[in-house]
Scaffold this motif. Sequence first.
Motif, PDB file in Angstrom:
ATOM      1  N   GLU A   1      70.371  68.200   2.045  1.00  0.00           N
ATOM      2  CA  GLU A   1      70.568  69.619   1.789  1.00  0.00           C
ATOM      3  C   GLU A   1      72.059  69.974   1.765  1.00  0.00           C
ATOM      4  OE1 GLU A   1      68.508  68.362   4.190  1.00  0.00           O
ATOM      5  OE2 GLU A   1      66.626  68.707   3.116  1.00  0.00           O
ATOM      6  N   GLN A   2      72.813  69.485   2.746  1.00  0.00           N
ATOM      7  CA  GLN A   2      74.247  69.743   2.779  1.00  0.00           C
ATOM      8  C   GLN A   2      74.934  69.147   1.548  1.00  0.00           C
ATOM      9  OE1 GLN A   2      75.178  67.920   6.555  1.00  0.00           O
ATOM     10  NE2 GLN A   2      75.408  69.921   7.559  1.00  0.00           N
ATOM     11  N   PHE A   3      74.532  67.946   1.188  1.00  0.00           N
ATOM     12  CA  PHE A   3      75.104  67.262   0.031  1.00  0.00           C
ATOM     13  C   PHE A   3      74.936  68.094  -1.239  1.00  0.00           C
ATOM     14  CE2 PHE A   3      74.268  64.177  -3.481  1.00  0.00           C
ATOM     15  CZ  PHE A   3      75.573  63.721  -3.630  1.00  0.00           C
ATOM     16  N   HIS A   4      73.717  68.556  -1.479  1.00  0.00           N
ATOM     17  CA  HIS A   4      73.461  69.317  -2.701  1.00  0.00           C
ATOM     18  C   HIS A   4      74.108  70.698  -2.663  1.00  0.00           C
ATOM     19  CE1 HIS A   4      71.051  66.405  -4.829  1.00  0.00           C
ATOM     20  NE2 HIS A   4      70.525  66.092  -3.664  1.00  0.00           N
ATOM     21  N   LYS A   5      74.253  71.274  -1.505  1.00  0.00           N
ATOM     22  CA  LYS A   5      74.968  72.557  -1.386  1.00  0.00           C
ATOM     23  C   LYS A   5      76.444  72.382  -1.761  1.00  0.00           C
ATOM     24  CE  LYS A   5      72.108  75.458   1.259  1.00  0.00           C
ATOM     25  NZ  LYS A   5      71.668  76.470   0.343  1.00  0.00           N
ATOM     26  N   VAL A   6      77.047  71.261  -1.322  1.00  0.00           N
ATOM     27  CA  VAL A   6      78.440  70.983  -1.689  1.00  0.00           C
ATOM     28  C   VAL A   6      78.550  70.797  -3.201  1.00  0.00           C
ATOM     29  CG1 VAL A   6      80.316  69.292  -1.511  1.00  0.00           C
ATOM     30  CG2 VAL A   6      79.127  70.043   0.549  1.00  0.00           C
TER      31      VAL A   6
ATOM     32  N   PRO B   1      73.940  74.590 -13.349  1.00  0.00           N
ATOM     33  CA  PRO B   1      73.153  75.749 -13.789  1.00  0.00           C
ATOM     34  C   PRO B   1      72.382  76.373 -12.622  1.00  0.00           C
ATOM     35  CG  PRO B   1      72.114  73.703 -14.501  1.00  0.00           C
ATOM     36  CD  PRO B   1      73.439  73.330 -13.892  1.00  0.00           C
ATOM     37  N   ASN B   2      72.015  77.624 -12.784  1.00  0.00           N
ATOM     38  CA  ASN B   2      71.267  78.337 -11.743  1.00  0.00           C
ATOM     39  C   ASN B   2      69.941  77.666 -11.411  1.00  0.00           C
ATOM     40  OD1 ASN B   2      73.239  80.286 -11.511  1.00  0.00           O
ATOM     41  ND2 ASN B   2      72.294  81.630 -13.012  1.00  0.00           N
ATOM     42  N   HIS B   3      69.364  76.963 -12.365  1.00  0.00           N
ATOM     43  CA  HIS B   3      68.076  76.315 -12.154  1.00  0.00           C
ATOM     44  C   HIS B   3      68.202  74.919 -11.534  1.00  0.00           C
ATOM     45  CE1 HIS B   3      69.294  74.882 -16.169  1.00  0.00           C
ATOM     46  NE2 HIS B   3      68.663  73.768 -15.830  1.00  0.00           N
ATOM     47  N   TYR B   4      69.414  74.545 -11.082  1.00  0.00           N
ATOM     48  CA  TYR B   4      69.614  73.219 -10.467  1.00  0.00           C
ATOM     49  C   TYR B   4      68.638  73.028  -9.313  1.00  0.00           C
ATOM     50  CZ  TYR B   4      71.883  69.476  -7.818  1.00  0.00           C
ATOM     51  OH  TYR B   4      72.140  68.318  -7.135  1.00  0.00           O
ATOM     52  N   GLY B   5      67.888  71.940  -9.348  1.00  0.00           N
ATOM     53  CA  GLY B   5      66.814  71.700  -8.394  1.00  0.00           C
ATOM     54  C   GLY B   5      67.208  71.096  -7.059  1.00  0.00           C
ATOM     55  N   MET B   6      68.496  70.858  -6.842  1.00  0.00           N
ATOM     56  CA  MET B   6      68.998  70.334  -5.569  1.00  0.00           C
ATOM     57  C   MET B   6      68.316  69.032  -5.139  1.00  0.00           C
ATOM     58  SD  MET B   6      70.004  73.775  -3.502  1.00  0.00           S
ATOM     59  CE  MET B   6      70.990  72.869  -2.329  1.00  0.00           C
ATOM     60  N   ASN B   7      68.203  68.099  -6.084  1.00  0.00           N
ATOM     61  CA  ASN B   7      67.712  66.756  -5.795  1.00  0.00           C
ATOM     62  C   ASN B   7      68.352  65.810  -6.810  1.00  0.00           C
ATOM     63  OD1 ASN B   7      65.874  66.420  -8.172  1.00  0.00           O
ATOM     64  ND2 ASN B   7      64.822  68.140  -7.205  1.00  0.00           N
ATOM     65  N   LEU B   8      68.201  64.511  -6.585  1.00  0.00           N
ATOM     66  CA  LEU B   8      68.872  63.536  -7.453  1.00  0.00           C
ATOM     67  C   LEU B   8      68.349  63.552  -8.879  1.00  0.00           C
ATOM     68  CD1 LEU B   8      69.371  60.501  -5.034  1.00  0.00           C
ATOM     69  CD2 LEU B   8      71.023  62.253  -5.703  1.00  0.00           C
ATOM     70  N   ASP B   9      67.064  63.782  -9.065  1.00  0.00           N
ATOM     71  CA  ASP B   9      66.525  63.855 -10.432  1.00  0.00           C
ATOM     72  C   ASP B   9      67.155  65.012 -11.200  1.00  0.00           C
ATOM     73  OD1 ASP B   9      64.859  61.647 -10.121  1.00  0.00           O
ATOM     74  OD2 ASP B   9      63.147  62.864  -9.479  1.00  0.00           O
ATOM     75  N   ALA B  10      67.273  66.154 -10.539  1.00  0.00           N
ATOM     76  CA  ALA B  10      67.888  67.317 -11.175  1.00  0.00           C
ATOM     77  C   ALA B  10      69.362  67.059 -11.467  1.00  0.00           C
ATOM     78  CB  ALA B  10      67.727  68.548 -10.285  1.00  0.00           C
ATOM     79  N   LEU B  11      70.055  66.398 -10.545  1.00  0.00           N
ATOM     80  CA  LEU B  11      71.465  66.077 -10.755  1.00  0.00           C
ATOM     81  C   LEU B  11      71.631  65.157 -11.962  1.00  0.00           C
ATOM     82  CD1 LEU B  11      74.388  66.297  -9.813  1.00  0.00           C
ATOM     83  CD2 LEU B  11      73.958  64.335  -8.306  1.00  0.00           C
TER      84      LEU B  11
ATOM     85  N   GLU C   1      71.985  56.391   4.396  1.00  0.00           N
ATOM     86  CA  GLU C   1      72.327  55.176   3.656  1.00  0.00           C
ATOM     87  C   GLU C   1      71.485  54.972   2.398  1.00  0.00           C
ATOM     88  OE1 GLU C   1      72.823  50.382   4.350  1.00  0.00           O
ATOM     89  OE2 GLU C   1      72.508  51.679   6.069  1.00  0.00           O
ATOM     90  N   LYS C   2      70.173  55.074   2.504  1.00  0.00           N
ATOM     91  CA  LYS C   2      69.322  54.841   1.334  1.00  0.00           C
ATOM     92  C   LYS C   2      69.530  55.922   0.270  1.00  0.00           C
ATOM     93  CE  LYS C   2      65.736  52.144   3.517  1.00  0.00           C
ATOM     94  NZ  LYS C   2      64.324  51.974   3.802  1.00  0.00           N
ATOM     95  N   TYR C   3      69.670  57.147   0.712  1.00  0.00           N
ATOM     96  CA  TYR C   3      69.897  58.246  -0.230  1.00  0.00           C
ATOM     97  C   TYR C   3      71.241  58.073  -0.922  1.00  0.00           C
ATOM     98  CZ  TYR C   3      69.342  62.948  -2.104  1.00  0.00           C
ATOM     99  OH  TYR C   3      69.185  64.015  -2.947  1.00  0.00           O
ATOM    100  N   PHE C   4      72.251  57.682  -0.164  1.00  0.00           N
ATOM    101  CA  PHE C   4      73.576  57.469  -0.749  1.00  0.00           C
ATOM    102  C   PHE C   4      73.538  56.315  -1.744  1.00  0.00           C
ATOM    103  CE2 PHE C   4      78.006  56.334  -1.098  1.00  0.00           C
ATOM    104  CZ  PHE C   4      78.625  57.576  -1.123  1.00  0.00           C
ATOM    105  N   ASP C   5      72.806  55.249  -1.416  1.00  0.00           N
ATOM    106  CA  ASP C   5      72.651  54.138  -2.361  1.00  0.00           C
ATOM    107  C   ASP C   5      72.008  54.628  -3.658  1.00  0.00           C
ATOM    108  OD1 ASP C   5      73.762  52.411  -0.499  1.00  0.00           O
ATOM    109  OD2 ASP C   5      71.844  51.532   0.108  1.00  0.00           O
ATOM    110  N   SER C   6      71.001  55.483  -3.537  1.00  0.00           N
ATOM    111  CA  SER C   6      70.348  56.045  -4.725  1.00  0.00           C
ATOM    112  C   SER C   6      71.322  56.907  -5.522  1.00  0.00           C
ATOM    113  CB  SER C   6      69.135  56.884  -4.324  1.00  0.00           C
ATOM    114  OG  SER C   6      68.152  56.078  -3.726  1.00  0.00           O
TER     115      SER C   6
END
Length: 91
Positions: free
Chosen positions: A16-21, A29-39, A65-70
């Motif tokens: 959550e903090q990562f996507h907020k940054v 865009p306003n519709h950004y889903g705040m997850n890696l697929d959306a990014l 770690e796993k999320y950062f690897d992704s």
Amino acid sequence: MEKVFYIDLSGVKSKEQFHKVLERELPLPNHYGMNLDALYDVLTEISDKWNIIIYNSTGFRCSMEKYFDSFEKLCRNVMSECENIRIRIYD
């Protein structure tokens, strides 16, 4: 003209903090889903030249770690598909 974005991950310890940054530092865009697929979707649809520099990533890397690897894999995939996007990650 290339747009350069500096993203400081100091203190980031959760998805959550990562996507907020990212949402604060990038013109997403306003519709950004705040997850890696959306990014991935957003980055591969950009037509401008973007140079994204991510720094102070050690804390986030250690806590997620796993999320950062992704995320790193996503960056490699985006750069291989889109020659207008450059992403560098520094500890």
